[in-house]
Design an enzyme around this catalytic site. Structure first.
Site, PDB file in Angstrom:
ATOM      1  N   HIS A  49       0.624  -1.240   0.261  1.00 23.96           N
ATOM      2  CA  HIS A  49       0.464  -0.009   0.511  1.00 23.96           C
ATOM      3  C   HIS A  49       0.855   0.854  -0.444  1.00 23.96           C
ATOM      4  CE1 HIS A  49      -2.888   3.268   1.482  1.00 23.96           C
ATOM      5  NE2 HIS A  49      -1.900   3.608   2.069  1.00 23.96           N
ATOM      6  N   CYS A 123      -4.957   1.442  -4.752  1.00 29.13           N
ATOM      7  CA  CYS A 123      -4.128   2.936  -4.086  1.00 29.13           C
ATOM      8  C   CYS A 123      -2.358   2.997  -4.693  1.00 29.13           C
ATOM      9  CB  CYS A 123      -3.513   2.130  -2.241  1.00 29.13           C
ATOM     10  SG  CYS A 123      -2.725   0.899  -1.953  1.00 29.13           S
TER      11      CYS A 123
END
Length: 235
Positions: A49, A123
């Site tokens: 992430h 993301c």
């Protein structure tokens, strides 16, 4: 002549002070989603992430079930639900905080939580997009390499990434009690991912809502402009 010189010096000093205040680093903060990254990282792979840090705040993109902003802000290097790995400085920009706020709110219109997709809009796609808009630079290729490989062959995605994570509603989104009840029941942390179809599993991956803390908040979308009778109005 002396007074004019002093005036020019003062003006230059004020401009320099404003420039220093508006100058900020653009930093990519990268997080691990699995302990396997400790091994995969050295082979150029990993499940990551990422968030982008600007003006002392970090911004990321996560999934939820509603056509509203999936862009959120947290304290730098403290995104809930993930394990911080490293930071990569992408450059410096000269943009005052209000201008940046306008940019991030406009991007919130483009990144709704229900449009999140593991392969095509995750993301890391968000941080790559905002980095390019701000500095003209892309994020390092290894951060999102898994998604690029997965776009070629979805079977390359390891089974461990197909998990269900808890999601929460945007704080400012108006929902009926039935919608809230349904959302919470489908996002139960005890639920098994085996009952979800492939698209649902992908959408629920990398959602940071699981470990949500008080420092987490969604970025509200910028007001949309609509044309009424030839004139632009705020929608």
């Amino acid at each position: 002549m002396g007074m004019k010189s002093n005036s020019n010096s003062t003006s230059k000093s004020d401009n320099n002070a404003n420039d220093n205040k508006n100058t900020t680093r653009v930093v990519l903060n990268v997080y691990d989603l699995t302990p396997l990254n400790n091994y995969l990282y050295w082979f150029g792979f990993g499940i990551f992430h990422s968030g982008i840090e600007v003006h002392g705040k970090e911004y990321g993109f996560g999934a939820h079930d509603f056509p509203a902003s999936g862009v959120f802000e947290v304290e730098p290097r403290k995104c809930p639900g993930f394990v911080y790995r490293c930071s990569v400085t992408l450059g410096k920009i000269n943009m005052n905080p209000s201008e940046f706020r306008t940019l991030i709110e406009n991007m919130a219109n483009e990144y709704h939580g229900d449009t999140y997709h593991l392969i095509s809009k995750n993301c890391n796609h968000f941080t790559d997009d905002i980095s390019h808009r701000l500095s003209g630079k892309r994020i390092p290729g290894w951060v999102n390499r898994l998604a690029r490989l997965g776009s070629l062959c979805s079977c390359l995605l390891p089974e461990c990434v197909q998990v269900t994570t808890v999601k929460q509603l945007p704080e400012y989104h108006d929902c009926s009690e039935d919608e809230i009840t349904e959302s919470l029941s489908t996002a139960s942390p005890s639920g098994s991912a085996s009952g979800l179809d492939h698209d649902e599993q992908e959408k629920r991956l990398l959602s940071p809502m699981a470990g949500r803390t008080d420092n987490f908040s969604f970025v509200k979308e910028a007001p949309k402009h609509e044309c009424v009778g030839g004139e632009k109005t705020l929608g």
